[in-house]
Design an enzyme around this catalytic site. Structure first.
Site, PDB file in Angstrom:
ATOM      1  CG  HIS A   1       0.278   6.347  -0.372  1.00 31.11           C
ATOM      2  ND1 HIS A   1      -0.710   7.153  -0.883  1.00 31.11           N
ATOM      3  CD2 HIS A   1      -0.307   5.636   0.630  1.00 31.11           C
ATOM      4  CE1 HIS A   1      -1.849   6.940  -0.213  1.00 31.11           C
ATOM      5  NE2 HIS A   1      -1.628   6.014   0.705  1.00 31.11           N
TER       6      HIS A   1
ATOM      7  CG  HIS B   1      -1.786   1.162   1.428  1.00 27.27           C
ATOM      8  ND1 HIS B   1      -3.119   1.164   1.073  1.00 27.27           N
ATOM      9  CD2 HIS B   1      -1.542   2.390   1.940  1.00 27.27           C
ATOM     10  CE1 HIS B   1      -3.647   2.348   1.360  1.00 27.27           C
ATOM     11  NE2 HIS B   1      -2.712   3.113   1.893  1.00 27.27           N
ATOM     12  CD  GLU B   2       1.671   3.530   3.757  1.00 28.28           C
ATOM     13  OE1 GLU B   2       1.858   4.619   3.174  1.00 28.28           O
ATOM     14  OE2 GLU B   2       0.649   3.296   4.437  1.00 28.28           O
TER      15      GLU B   2
END
Lengths: 499, 499
Positions: free
Chosen positions: A273, A269-270
């Site tokens: 980003h 997920h990160e």
């Protein structure tokens, strides 16, 4: 590298902006350090430093010479799209900063700082009454913030726009109406006859931090994450991504010691980003158009990597060997186990641990309550019951404690109202992006299976990342996908994957 | 905690100073992060941010309202010693900052940045000619800096004062004259008949980083270093200490993989620096009198822990068990071996690896050359030969390469001339402090042997640390020891330990 900024007024603006950029860089490093490294008693001095830097940054943004330059630039014809982007972003920042009187900001900062402590204590002792008076003050502050910002239809609009430029309550309402109508029966069907389980023994398997560290690093290396060159992976209580520019973008993860999909999916997920920030156009460096344009678009990138790639059968197959190499218990499981484990669907109380299907209901609930706070004069004391009723209606479960109900999130204690919907926007957009990408990369799944992520990254870069904050989010979507946000894609994706 | 600052003008000054403090805090965090964490390509954006913050800090320091307040405070009668300290420190900073025209600072920054690259290349290829023109420019800049700053007797005075408030060339000359006269015959005697060896097999023993990490942490824990609470130990290419205030003080060390005394002694050295900052009076927080007063006094603290404690027989005995536990080869050595190994005396080329006795000759050499550059018009091209001759005269050895001679230190490339003498001041002061402390703590050695460091730390706190930067270094010494710097103590210490 030729500069994309040619106009003299824009150049003068960027020259002055550089110190605002530098303060922002420092604030980010200080924030990252606080979460990752800071010895615990460093907090007092760190908070004072952050407070001073934040005031300083505001002062430079609102300096008359600077504001006048931006005003002047607004009237210039023939700026290129980069230059127009600079003007748009700064004009918006100035407008928002100007809206709030200093006394209000001070009050906000004091109330939220105390409210956060009260919330921590209330959550620990599962006693809502300790937080209730603070929540009332925060609702009051949010209303006043909306009034300062101004709005057309209803106060909640003003707050939404703060977190997702141009987003309106009506749009969010429409989105959730559709989602609820489609997703509720779908969830029931998945629970009854779906292809994914409600639980899996892998949830209980324990691991050592070093084992999963190796797995995460292996995955990031497959993704081409430039560790040590332009990025880092560290550990913090709550995983996050931060960028200090285009060439230093850092992510964190955490190691709970069990339920290993959590650390993998949060790392993935990160990474999503981080990739958005790493794939910025370098010509935007030091300018306000470098960096992701909004929370919703940012979340679409993280969710794309987490849900579309990280929870795919191909990804499960890809990482199975490295899991087996590092986790002895994996000898008892197959790649299909990993896939099923990553795709458990189970209504539960905690938003941050929710599966892909039920997640949006958690957000819908918060949206409803926030809107009632802002527009309908609902008081803090009524909220726990409203929360629990809505949980029962949407997911068929009723929290037995405040900690697993209304006290679970820190957002409201921080004074952050109007933020939650961006999580759903990101989740929905991720599937929409996926179906668009599939048209250009029909063998998407095979590429994931073979760890060929370059074409996927290139697609995201060309369509979304490289544009930084030039265009407001809706315009960016039009340019990238040729259409606006459409929840149908997500519903289709859920059907295809879970039924 | 009652404030030590009562005067309204001083309070107004400190109110304004807070943002300068905050920028300094940020600069320190950014600097620490750059050495410890930063992915390598983050350098461009980090440098720009640091440059902007540095300009910003100067601007606030020299803002007319701020300067006027400090001027006003200089005329106020009846300030307490803390308040007078604030005025003294700020007045000095303002005076120094005002001395340099912005163009000069820009030129300095550009030249040193390029000179540093040239120095790296020159050192790598052992080709002095690549650095020579840059060194001439730096000598020229140093002369101009001295002129801007002003001086009474000779230009070098101005530079010395920059690094050690109030220090003059005459004093340094007197100190080194004495040292040379006493120490040269002493060194010869030690080499011929001293109690310590010229080499030891432990120099060659190899270790794994984790092994020495455990040893260092054990030592720091015995010292009472508040790891995780108010401090950290990290790894960087060049060990250093940095403080982000009084409650967050961090040290670094390095692990070469062999010659393990290096990592221990550098950790102990940095601990000495850190303790000075950690033992500040908390009432000075956010003010310019918090923190060590000068480089020389700071170095006396690090050298005290490194030389007086770290190289003592009692310390060798104290750490022997933990060494044995972590380093299998220690089974072949005794505590006395550790002591001898930590106290090898051997003339060699590299300053940073020099033993306690020869160390000061390295500094004396640099002092002589720097003084010639500033006062006698010596050019860069003459310096290598002057260096080598002086090495031969002082230590009886002649560098065969530039890298082990004039190119070994980065200081001149950084434009730092006049800094080296503070290293010797620190070394000499450390023994002076030791003999003074012995009067109050006669069983000093037994305390070290039993790891009872609290009384030693308390002594340093009461006499030196808690006064922060209130008094200029010479005045602090008078208050702490009742006398000025006196090299005799060091000579006595060398005799007692090495003969």
């Amino acid at each position: 590298m030729e500069s994309v900024f040619q106009n003299e007024t824009i150049k003068a603006i960027l020259e002055k902006y550089r110190r605002i950029w530098a303060i922002g860089h420092a604030q980010s490093v200080l924030g990252w350090d606080m979460e990752v490294n800071m010895p615990k008693e460093g907090i007092l001095e760190r908070s004072v430093a952050q407070g001073e830097l934040s005031v300083l940054s505001q002062e430079f943004l609102l300096k008359p010479e600077f504001v006048e330059l931006v005003e002047k630039a607004k009237g210039i014809e023939g700026l290129n799209e980069y230059e127009r982007g600079v003007v748009r972003v700064l004009d918006r920042s100035i407008r928002i900063s100007k809206s709030f009187p200093p006394e209000f900001l001070r009050e906000m900062s004091e109330v939220t700082s105390q409210a956060t402590k009260a919330w921590e204590e209330a959550k620990r002792s599962d006693d809502f009454s300790k937080f209730e008076p603070w929540l009332d003050r925060i609702i009051d502050l949010a209303k006043r913030a909306a009034d300062y910002l101004g709005y057309e239809d209803e106060p909640y609009d003003a707050l939404l726009d703060l977190f997702e430029e141009g987003l309106t309550t009506k749009e969010v309402e429409k989105m959730f109406d559709k989602l609820e109508k489609e997703l509720k029966p779908l969830l029931e069907k998945i629970m009854e006859e779906g292809k994914v389980p409600r639980e899996h023994p892998l949830e209980k398997e324990r691991y050592e931090r070093e084992q999963m560290e190796r797995v995460n690093l292996w995955i990031l290396q497959k993704f081409g994450f430039p560790l040590g060159v332009r990025s880092r992976l560290d550990v913090s209580a709550h995983p996050f991504t931060t960028e200090f520019g285009i060439r230093d973008v850092r992510i964190t993860t955490r190691y709970e010691g069990y339920d290993f999909r959590r650390t993998i999916l949060s790392t993935v997920h990160e990474f999503g980003h981080a990739l958005y920030e790493l794939q910025q156009d370098e010509r935007f460096m030091f300018s306000p158009i470098a960096g992701g344009v909004s929370l919703g678009i940012h979340e679409s990138q993280s969710r794309f990597w987490e849900n579309i790639i990280g929870r795919s059968r191909e990804f499960a197959g890809l990482i199975y060997p490295v899991l087996k190499e590092n986790l002895p218990f994996m000898a008892n499981y197959t790649p299909e186990d990993v896939y099923l484990y990553f795709n458990i669907v189970r209504p539960d109380f905690i938003r941050t641990e929710a599966d892909v299907v039920t997640y949006n209901f958690h957000i819908l609930l918060r949206f409803k309550l926030e809107r009632m706070m802002l527009n309908e004069g609902v008081k803090a004391k009524d909220l726990p019951e409203l929360w629990n009723e809505e949980m029962e209606r949407l997911l068929g479960i009723r929290p037995k404690t405040y900690a697993e109900g209304i006290l679970q999130d820190i957002h409201w204690a921080h004074g952050t109202i109007g933020y939650f919907p961006t999580y759903s926007i990101g989740t929905l957009l991720a599937s929409q992006i996926y179906y668009h990408m599939k048209r250009d990369i029909p063998d998407f799944e095979e590429k994931v299976a073979r760890a060929e992520f370059e074409p996927i990254k290139a697609w995201l870069r060309e369509r979304i990342h490289r544009w930084g904050s030039i265009y407001p989010p809706k315009e960016l979507l039009q340019k990238a996908l040729g259409e606006e946000l459409n929840p149908d894609y997500f519903v289709r994706w859920v059907k295809e994957r879970y039924l």
